[in-house]
Scaffold this active site. Structure first.
Site, PDB file in Angstrom:
ATOM      1  N   PHE A  17       0.843  -1.199   0.000  1.00 24.09           N
ATOM      2  CA  PHE A  17       0.000   0.000   0.000  1.00 24.09           C
ATOM      3  C   PHE A  17       0.873   1.241   0.000  1.00 24.09           C
ATOM      4  CE2 PHE A  17      -2.495  -3.197   2.229  1.00 24.09           C
ATOM      5  CZ  PHE A  17      -3.796  -3.008   1.755  1.00 24.09           C
ATOM      6  N   ASP A  18       0.462   2.260  -0.750  1.00 23.39           N
ATOM      7  CA  ASP A  18       0.980   3.594  -0.494  1.00 23.39           C
ATOM      8  C   ASP A  18       0.328   4.083   0.797  1.00 23.39           C
ATOM      9  OD1 ASP A  18       2.166   6.218  -1.083  1.00 23.39           O
ATOM     10  OD2 ASP A  18       0.083   6.819  -1.394  1.00 23.39           O
ATOM     11  N   LYS A  19       1.020   4.920   1.557  1.00 23.60           N
ATOM     12  CA  LYS A  19       0.438   5.387   2.820  1.00 23.60           C
ATOM     13  C   LYS A  19      -0.507   6.568   2.619  1.00 23.60           C
ATOM     14  CE  LYS A  19       2.484   8.152   5.836  1.00 23.60           C
ATOM     15  NZ  LYS A  19       1.482   9.193   6.190  1.00 23.60           N
ATOM     16  N   THR A  20       0.054   7.683   2.170  1.00 20.66           N
ATOM     17  CA  THR A  20      -0.713   8.924   2.132  1.00 20.66           C
ATOM     18  C   THR A  20      -1.783   8.883   1.053  1.00 20.66           C
ATOM     19  OG1 THR A  20       1.248  10.111   2.882  1.00 20.66           O
ATOM     20  CG2 THR A  20      -0.551  11.429   1.956  1.00 20.66           C
ATOM     21  N   LYS A  23      10.315   3.099  -4.068  1.00 22.17           N
ATOM     22  CA  LYS A  23       9.111   2.258  -4.054  1.00 22.17           C
ATOM     23  C   LYS A  23       9.130   1.270  -5.216  1.00 22.17           C
ATOM     24  CE  LYS A  23       6.148   5.702  -1.787  1.00 22.17           C
ATOM     25  NZ  LYS A  23       4.886   6.478  -1.875  1.00 22.17           N
TER      26      LYS A  23
END
Length: 830
Positions: free
Chosen positions: A504-507, A689
């Site tokens: 997952f990306d966080k923001t 990433k």
């Protein structure tokens, strides 16, 4: 070597449909890489769908490089065309494969796929052919198959056609026309069965020509359409399953086993008709999306309201949407408030409140509360909406087009079964020929060897295998579309269902992207109110996201509004300074106070700041007039239900759930611990990433990346499956993702994974049944199983795999795990 970067928008370089074509983008990057001075060229989605060029400015100037990219992009866009052409009715899986093979043989066709639901996706060289010629080619095939003319359907071709709206049920019938219309083959199959039954009953009392006449009628009705397809295949030198069935039926008749041969044709033709029913169900589920948008709209011109076709709406027009009407276009609310049911497009179960947007807001920049989509349903309030997209370019139209294209994409298992059939069918024919001459080796009459050969021919025909995978894939894609999830073909659907790792990306994905103040720790002798008042007075003059969080916290806590600071300026990367009530105020990281003049940070303030930093907070120390007032701790807010989603994904069998973040490791660890993730990686740049996703793929085999489809595009592109959230409002997300969650709602992810898991399970079940039945029947018929029994087992397995695949259309959220509350949501949009 000195290196600079230049980013160019792909939709500008490739202004036609080519901007969505991986082949065209790849050719463009390869051409540019060969230019002296260009170090690298790749797609970079951090800001938008863009081409990132790394170059040596000593060898090529940026203006030269830009001109070269535009020139080559125009050349590629002019060279390659892209069309989505829809036949009016579904095809057999075998017929769609044959038609795709024929299309690939057309001069100028670069790539062609044809789905069983009757959608052809074609890429072609404009210098050698064009879309009208390809449509005419398909029309000729349609005429040979008894169909109406093909058209640019489901949103039209990707090049220039406007949307072509199908009415519900239009063109979903059987491909064979006839006296009974689209149901002709089904009626013929039933008449064949009736004739067989009458002949069999007559054989108990009568002998000779009467039972034989009814068996003959059964042959005629049951074999009519099968014979037509077999003859067409033989003309193209193809040996398909239809041919095997006819040879077996003719062999049974030659042996005097008319009833058994008739039973074979009855069940085979009935299976054909049910295959089309399955394809039609999947196709209708998708075409229902196209029927959601209204045909007429109420357009305001001054004080007058006029009724116009939605196709006549232009960008900038103002439309009036009355209570309980469907929205005619994508746009921005300018007058009125209402709750809009967005389930048809985004899958959201609860109506979303809408209110007027700021005057300067565009569709892309407007908040979700101001943005509306064509095909959604207005609530109790009247709205006036400024049109942002033409009818052929709305989110709904593009989704229908993309799903139509997804229908034509073949999954890895489908490609395997296609190759298997191409080898297996000739092998079966060779084996049958050898068995026909078994009487030369074994002491038995020729009639016995011939009968056994015909029985093996029936047993070995992979009818169930041919329909097992496409019926499951199409049912899965259709069910996902109804649930607000766009899956671009069988490949992503299968891959998502077999994953064990997900990043997952966080923001903006796991968190709201809007930090909030979680800790207010005043120094000794300082009140919390004074600390917040001074901090908010300075931060109110800053446009930093952290500043907004401080102002919000002060507004919620203080009884009076914070004052206004003066001479506020940013200290890049460290904090902010200003004057408030005649005193100098500094707010920032601990490092800021090591770099500026003044007293050092007191030990008690430093220890609190370090404690908050260890717990994952972003820390802001406040100093006024040389005195330290305290520390503020801020934390990004996890999305509502994010922890529940992670738990559901674990329940679905995902073992490794990783969060990737640009924030420091402490912040990343704090969020990961709060949500229940297995690990977190902080301090990552976009290129980091990408490298991490590549490493995960090496370790896990397959991995999915979930992000917003814009700044996460490079990582998503390197994952096995890229999943974009909030795709209804993002053109980039729709184009780049393999799976698009139309709503900006993470809770749609378990539904998508669960459905993919179920689809993968159904595909495996169907393969087990189809291949297992063949593996059982071949030796069984060799050792004496009768043709009649072989027919019942063989055709029964075909009906079983079709029925099993259709179960996916009724898939309910939570079927594969404890998806609490999802069943209620499913009722509303399923």
């Amino acid at each position: 070597m000195p290196e600079e970067k230049l980013r160019l928008e792909i939709p500008v370089l490739l202004p036609g449909a080519a901007d969505a074509c991986e082949r065209c983008v790849e050719e463009l990057t390869q051409v540019l890489k060969r230019r002296p001075g260009v170090i690298d060229a790749h797609v970079d989605g951090r800001e938008d769908a863009r081409l990132c060029l790394h170059f040596d400015p000593a060898l090529i100037a940026p203006s030269q490089l830009r001109a070269l990219a535009e020139q080559q992009g125009a050349r590629i866009d002019a060279k390659f065309g892209h069309a989505t052409i829809r036949l009016p009715r579904p095809l057999h899986a075998r017929a769609s494969r044959s038609l795709a093979d024929d299309l690939r043989g057309v001069r100028g066709v670069v790539r062609a796929e044809v789905g069983p639901t009757g959608v052809a996706v074609v890429e072609f060289d404009r210098g050698l052919t064009d879309e009208p010629a390809l449509t005419a080619y398909l029309n000729n095939h349609a005429a040979a198959l008894g169909q109406a003319p093909a058209s640019a359907g489901a949103g039209g071709s990707r090049d220039e056609h406007a949307g072509h709206k199908h009415k519900p049920g239009e063109g979903n019938g059987h491909k064979h026309g006839g006296v009974f219309g689209e149901r002709t083959e089904l009626v013929f199959a039933l008449l064949s069965g009736l004739a067989l039954l009458v002949g069999w009953l007559a054989s108990f009392r009568l002998s000779g020509p009467v039972p034989l006449a009814f068996y003959g009628l059964s042959y005629i009705f049951g074999g009519y359409f099968t014979l037509r397809e077999a003859v067409d295949n033989l003309r193209k030198r193809r040996f398909e399953i239809d041919t095997l069935m006819l040879v077996a039926a003719a062999g049974a008749a030659a042996l005097g086993e008319w009833a058994e041969g008739a039973l074979l044709l009855v069940l085979f033709s009935l299976g054909h008709a049910l295959e089309h029913y399955a394809m039609g169900r999947a196709r209708r589920a998708i075409e229902a999306l196209a029927a959601l948008a209204p045909e007429r709209a109420s357009r305001r011109r001054g004080e007058a309201i006029e009724e116009v076709a939605v196709e006549a709406l232009e960008v900038g027009d103002i439309v009036l949407v009355r209570p309980n009407e469907r929205l005619p276009a994508d746009g921005v609310v300018i007058i009125g408030e209402s709750a809009v049911n967005q389930a048809p497009v985004t899958g959201e179960s609860v109506p979303v409140d809408k209110s007027p947007a700021p005057q300067e807001a565009t569709f892309e920049s407007a908040e979700a509360s101001h943005r509306v989509f064509a095909g959604t349903i207005n609530g109790a309030g009247a709205l006036e909406v400024r049109v942002a997209r033409r009818a052929s370019e709305t989110t709904l139209a593009r989704v229908v087009t993309m799903v139509a294209e997804a229908e034509a994409q073949r999954s890895p298992t489908q490609r395997f079964t296609d190759k298997f059939e191409r080898i297996f069918v000739p092998a079966v024919l060779l084996m049958v020929v050898m068995l026909m001459f078994a009487w030369l080796v074994v002491d038995e009459p020729f009639s016995v060897s011939f009968y056994r050969a015909m029985a093996v021919l029936v047993a070995a025909s992979p009818c169930a295998l041919a329909i097992s995978v496409p019926s499951a894939v199409l049912s899965g894609v259709a069910r996902a579309g109804r649930g607000g999830v766009l899956v671009k073909g069988g490949g992503p659907l299968e891959n998502l269902g077999t994953l064990k790792a997900l990043a997952f990306d966080k923001t903006g994905t796991l968190t709201e992207g809007r930090p909030r103040v979680t800790d207010v720790v005043p120094a000794i002798g300082v009140t919390k109110e004074r600390l917040l008042d001074i901090a908010a007075a300075v931060e109110a003059q800053s446009d930093h996201p952290l500043a907004a969080a401080v102002v919000t916290a002060a507004t919620e806590t203080l009884t009076a509004a914070p004052g206004r600071a003066e001479s506020v300026e940013s200290i890049t990367g460290q904090g902010v300074r200003g004057r408030y009530r005649g005193e100098d105020v500094f707010i920032g990281k601990l490092k800021l106070f090591e770099a500026i003049d003044g007293p050092p940070v007191p030990e008690e303030v430093r220890s609190e700041a370090e404690r908050l930093a260890r717990s994952g907070r972003t820390v802001m120390v406040v100093r006024s007039a040389g005195a330290y007032l305290g520390v503020l701790g801020l934390l990004d807010t996890p999305r509502e239900g994010a922890a529940e989603v992670i738990a559901q994904l674990r329940g679905l069998g995902l073992k490794r759930l990783v969060m990737l973040s640009g924030d420091n490791q402490g912040v990343a660890d704090a969020i990961a611990s709060q949500l229940g993730l297995t690990e977190a990686r902080g301090g990552l740049m976009p290129e980091d990433k990408v490298e991490f996703i590549k490493t995960m793929r090496e370790q896990e085999g397959r991995v999915a990346m979930v992000g917003d489809g814009v700044n996460d595009a490079p990582a998503m592109a390197n994952a096995t499956v890229g999943v974009a959230m909030g795709a209804a409002g993002s053109d980039v997300a729709l184009e780049t993702a393999d799976v698009a969650l139309m709503a900006d709602d993470l809770r749609r992810l378990p539904f998508a994974v669960g459905l993919s898991r179920r689809t993968s399970a159904v595909i495996k079940q169907n393969l087990f049944v189809s291949l297992g039945m063949v593996a059982f029947l071949i030796p069984a018929t060799i050792f004496g199983l009768k043709i009649g029994a072989a027919v019942i087992f063989h055709e029964g397995s075909t009906l079983l795999v079709v029925a099993n695949a259709l179960r996916l259309l009724a898939y309910r959220e939570g079927s594969l795990g404890a998806l609490g509350g999802s069943a209620t949501r499913d009722k509303q949009h399923g």
